[in-house]
Design an enzyme around this catalytic site. Structure first.
Site, PDB file in Angstrom:
ATOM      1  N   ASP A   9       1.142  -1.340   0.066  1.00 20.76           N
ATOM      2  CA  ASP A   9       0.388  -0.150  -0.045  1.00 20.76           C
ATOM      3  C   ASP A   9       0.644   0.715   0.201  1.00 20.76           C
ATOM      4  O   ASP A   9       2.094   1.171   0.003  1.00 20.76           O
ATOM      5  CB  ASP A   9      -0.747  -0.165   1.109  1.00 20.76           C
ATOM      6  CG  ASP A   9      -1.532   1.040   1.588  1.00 20.76           C
ATOM      7  OD1 ASP A   9      -2.380   1.365   0.149  1.00 20.76           O
ATOM      8  OD2 ASP A   9      -1.040   1.696   2.347  1.00 20.76           O
ATOM      9  N   GLU A  24       1.622  -0.577  -4.999  1.00 21.44           N
ATOM     10  CA  GLU A  24       0.634   0.563  -5.528  1.00 21.44           C
ATOM     11  C   GLU A  24       1.529   2.238  -5.563  1.00 21.44           C
ATOM     12  O   GLU A  24       1.885   2.622  -4.172  1.00 21.44           O
ATOM     13  CB  GLU A  24      -0.611   0.929  -3.940  1.00 21.44           C
ATOM     14  CG  GLU A  24      -1.761   1.728  -4.869  1.00 21.44           C
ATOM     15  CD  GLU A  24      -2.715   2.651  -3.701  1.00 21.44           C
ATOM     16  OE1 GLU A  24      -2.982   3.389  -3.964  1.00 21.44           O
ATOM     17  OE2 GLU A  24      -2.232   2.725  -2.375  1.00 21.44           O
TER      18      GLU A  24
END
Length: 722
Positions: free
Chosen positions: A401, A454
């Site tokens: 993330d 990401e």
């Protein structure tokens, strides 16, 4: 009497819970040829050492007792207060558990598997069953483990400090699995900190409680077939179609209860397999205190959230997915952690896991703390955590993330709010090194895994090997493609011709990374609306737009990711507190969308041309990229020389068109999929029976065919013979 058995200063420190080396005083010690035992048991009126015969110990006041044992053998203790008696094994008679090699590697910050030595472990030590606790708190004056078993009194089980490692440990005999515990820490200067959960704890209480819980990690695996063949399923050549899921809201049980891991192993796994996805990707399951964070503010990085069950049940969920041919990816959050007082913030009274300076250590956007990646032990903590999920739970990959927030020191900061690196630049060298090390360890220690970044900027080499100067990820989310194409799709078709190349721009950089095309949870929250709501028009036109977009996406180079609910055109935007609206499948348009996604997955997986060269330029060729006026697109997808080629054509207007499409080979081209088909609740217009290539050169191809493009539709034509 106290002075006969205890140094007055040591006695006062023990009673105050301020002694930094309790094992030097308590328990058995040789003195003048005798074995002297000292005990601290507040509230007891009498204490005996059971050897096995009871040996009364002298009361020394304030819960202190001492006496001489008849020999070096093991003993237990018995205490009496009023009419109550209790027996226990003296934790201070047991030697250390951590070995010299563990000490060396922990001190060096290179212990690859810290979860095997830190945390709470059920074990038999020196012939006695109990729990070994170990925690890193190098700047603490004293660390104790507390729980119901010692009435949360930090004076009763102070821990042994292991030299230069900064690790404190204790074996507490007799504790069972399920014991709730925390660490009570006196920081530098003696300040008593809020009770801390275990950074390497394997279990937790249910929120809003937040103590760690002693849990074993066990359960037999029956996924050898999957694990042996996993590597081939996760390469750039493989079809990868990911179903992203928030476990708490995918579906609810009666009474609005969250499904358990056991129920999810049955219902979710079966559904994802039936839908043709290759992987399930879970929003973070590391324990987190606040439901509204969706798991992105984790406190227990080593604990699968208790919201759905135990570690053993989570392992069984992964095993069930593997048995049905599905990989399991976890959303992993090494970019920040919350400031909850029971968490990692100022863990030992100092900025241990985070930076002291908020210009380096505080996320302004999320009110969270940033790891000090330059600290060897912190980097090791994170890298070891990644390996933990891959090894202990057979997780097939990690989606990392907010990588962009880690790569840049000035991420979302104004001038003066950040500190440059040693060369004066904005790159976070320490975070880059941590990510590189994580990828090297993950791929090196767990063959066949995949890691996904990401990452929303143009940082070079995200999915290139570390020894080539890259970050070492296997794949990267293509955020640019997602933003451009969704911006285009939300426009009224009459205006799309002015933004035609938002749909083609992604091909300019499509081969710079190994891309996954993500339609994730982030696109259907915070007022953005559902995928269906984004589409222009009313009623059937909204569905047609969305079907055409999915056709465009599955025909486009890149692996696929779709958030739960998007596959059946969830009407409202995602709400983490409630189930998806499964009742919508009673309506033909929603059921048709679900069938379309299933068929797109089936076509994608079964057609090498659509996936083998997802990440290579030789797998793609434009046929029509510049028809802005007609808002049509056409391209070829190619696999290996023995694979049938596929032509994809898309019409992004509500007007039926006939388009001549160039084809590389003669013969029959079957209509493999048409998003306007009646089975998808479309208008059933198209090319029934397929098309026959004519010897009319067009679009740089020696053959061509006239193709019917229904309004707002995508058509896949597959070469019948090669």
């Amino acid at each position: 009497m106290t002075a006969d058995w205890f140094h007055p200063g040591a006695a006062a420190a023990l009673v105050a819970g301020a002694h930094g080396d309790p094992f030097a005083v308590l328990g058995p010690h040789r003195a003048g040829g005798r074995v002297v035992v000292r005990v601290f048991q507040p509230g007891a009126e009498q204490v005996w050492a059971l050897t096995p015969d009871p040996v009364p110990l002298d009361p020394c006041g304030q819960g202190l007792f001492a006496g001489v044992l008849p020999g070096d053998g093991p003993y237990r203790l018995r205490a009496r207060a009023g009419d109550t008696e209790w027996d226990w094994d003296d934790p201070f008679r047991f030697g250390p558990v951590l070995g010299e090699m563990d000490e060396y590697l922990l001190a060096e910050g290179t212990h690859a598997r810290i979860w095997q030595v830190l945390g709470a472990h059920l074990m038999t030590h020196e012939g006695v069953e109990g729990v070994h606790f170990a925690v890193w708190a190098p700047n603490a004056d004293r660390v104790s483990v507390v729980g119901d078993f010692n009435i949360w009194d930090g004076r009763r089980h102070p821990m042994r400090k292991r030299g230069a490692t900064g690790v404190w440990e204790i074996f507490v005999p007799g504790l069972p699995e399920g014991t709730a515990y925390k660490y009570e820490i006196r920081g530098p200067g003696g300040q008593l900190l809020p009770l801390k959960a275990d950074p390497v704890g394997f279990g937790s209480e249910h929120a809003p409680k937040n103590a760690s819980v002693v849990r074993g990690i066990r359960g037999a695996w029956s996924d050898a077939g999957w694990m042996d063949g996993r590597a081939a399923r996760q390469t750039v050549d493989a079809p990868i179609s990911v179903y992203e899921v928030h476990l708490g809201s995918w579906k609810r049980a009666p009474g609005d209860r969250m499904l358990s891991y056991t129920e999810l192993a049955d219902q979710l796994v079966s559904y994802a397999a039936e839908m043709g996805f290759t992987h399930i990707e879970l929003l973070p399951v590391s324990e987190f205190p606040f439901d509204g964070s969706w798991g992105y503010q984790p406190v227990g990085l080593f604990a699968p959230t208790v919201r759905h069950g135990t570690p053993e049940e989570f392992r069984a969920f992964v095993d069930a997915a593997h048995r049905q041919g599905l990989g399991v990816l976890l959303d992993w959050v090494p970019g920040h952690f919350p400031t909850d007082p029971h968490g990692l913030g100022r863990f030992d009274g100092t900025a241990l896991y985070e930076h002291e300076d908020p210009r380096e250590g505080f996320h302004q956007d999320w009110n969270t703390l940033i790891y000090n990646y330059g600290r060897t032990e912190v980097q090791n903590f994170l890298v070891s955590n990644a390996l933990y999920w891959l090894e202990e739970y057979h997780i097939d990959g990690l989606r990392v993330d907010a990588v962009a927030s880690m790569l840049y020191r000035d991420y979302s900061r104004k001038d003066g709010e950040w500190l440059p690196n040693k060369d004066g630049g904005r790159e976070n060298y320490e975070a880059i090194a941590m990510l590189q090390r994580m990828n090297v360890v993950a791929y090196g220690q767990s063959p066949g895994v995949m890691t996904v970044a990401e990452e929303s900027t143009a940082f070079p080499g995200v999915s290139r090997p570390v020894n080539w100067g890259g970050l070492g990820f296997g794949f990267k989310w293509n955020m640019g493609w997602m933003n451009d194409t969704l911006s285009y799709m939300q426009r009224d078709p009459v205006y799309r011709k002015y933004h035609h190349h938002q749909m083609t721009f992604g091909l300019h950089y499509a081969w710079s990374e190994n891309y996954i095309l993500p339609i994730s949870h982030d696109e259907v929250v915070h007022g953005k609306g559902s995928m269906l709501e984004k589409m222009p028009g009313q009623g059937d036109e909204k569905f047609a737009n969305l079907r055409a977009y999915y056709g465009f996406m599955w025909g486009h180079p890149g692996k696929k990711l779709l958030f739960m609910g998007c596959e059946f055109a969830q009407g409202r935007e995602w709400a983490y507190r409630q189930s998806l609206d499964w009742h919508l499948l009673d309506h033909p348009q929603h059921a048709g969308m679900q069938r379309l996604v299933r068929d797109l997955n089936t076509l994608y997986r079964g057609t090498p041309a659509l996936h083998v060269n997802d990440c290579r330029p030789e797998g793609f060729q434009w046929l029509e990229a510049n028809d802005a006026e007609g808002s049509t697109y056409a391209w070829l997808r190619k696999g290996g020389p023995e694979d049938a080629q596929v032509a994809v054509a898309v019409n992004m207007t509500p007007v039926e068109r006939q388009l001549r499409i160039g084809l590389p080979a003669p013969g029959h081209w079957a209509e493999a999929l048409n998003t306007d088909a009646a089975i998808y609740a479309g208008g059933n217009r198209g090319n029934l029976g397929g098309v026959q290539a004519e010897a009319i050169p067009h679009q740089g191809q020696p053959w061509s065919a006239l193709v019917v493009l229904p309004p707002l539709a995508a058509v896949f034509l597959k070469q019948s013979q090669i």
